[in-house]
Scaffold this motif. Structure first.
Motif, short mmCIF file in Angstrom:
data_model
loop_
_atom_site.label_atom_id
_atom_site.label_comp_id
_atom_site.label_asym_id
_atom_site.label_seq_id
_atom_site.Cartn_x
_atom_site.Cartn_y
_atom_site.Cartn_z
N LEU A 1 2.70 -0.49 -7.58
CA LEU A 1 3.23 0.00 -6.32
C LEU A 1 2.20 0.86 -5.59
N LEU A 2 1.47 1.66 -6.33
CA LEU A 2 0.43 2.50 -5.74
C LEU A 2 -0.69 1.64 -5.14
N LYS B 1 4.69 -0.53 -13.29
CA LYS B 1 5.28 -0.73 -11.96
C LYS B 1 4.76 0.31 -10.98
N LYS B 2 4.59 1.55 -11.46
CA LYS B 2 4.12 2.62 -10.58
C LYS B 2 2.69 2.34 -10.11
N SER B 3 1.82 1.91 -10.99
CA SER B 3 0.44 1.65 -10.60
C SER B 3 0.36 0.44 -9.67
#
Length: 128
Positions: free
Chosen positions: A6-7, A2-4
């Motif tokens: 979002l990035l 999810k973080k990647s």
């Protein structure tokens, strides 16, 4: 994961925002194009005058002369999007007068006669 994701989404949004800012909402470009031109003036005399007016400075007058190298007008014409021809015209003028009184060394009277010494200075210049 999810973080990647979002990035990547944030980077894509930032890139599209950066490219979108090169044109106005009407589709007019912000950056200069070939044939664009601009004219500018040196704001130093005006800023000095109003700054000294606000802070009670001793130099509360316009200073167009020697001490600030005159007033400058600049022009710029873009021949391509990345190259511009620039020109500047600097104009300066002014004058000063100093007066001082002193005793006349050749005077035989008591008290001695006074003599007034006066020095006048003026200047002008044009620079390209």
């Amino acid at each position: 994961m999810k973080k990647s994701a979002l990035l990547v989404a944030a980077l894509a949004f930032g890139a599209t925002t950066a490219f979108a800012q090169l044109e106005s909402k009407k589709g007019e470009p912000y950056l200069p194009e070939a044939g664009d031109w601009a004219i500018g003036v040196d704001a130093t005399p005006y800023l000095s005058y109003f700054g000294n007016m606000l802070n009670g400075g001793t130099n509360g007058s316009f200073n167009w002369g020697y001490t600030n190298s005159g007033s400058m007008i600049t022009g710029k014409m873009f021949s391509t999007e990345t190259m511009a021809y620039r020109a500047a015209l600097r104009i300066g003028f002014g004058s000063n007068t100093w007066t001082e009184s002193s005793d006349d060394q050749t005077s035989t009277t008591t008290p001695p006669a006074k003599v007034e010494d006066k020095l006048k200075q003026s200047w002008n210049f044009i620079g390209l």
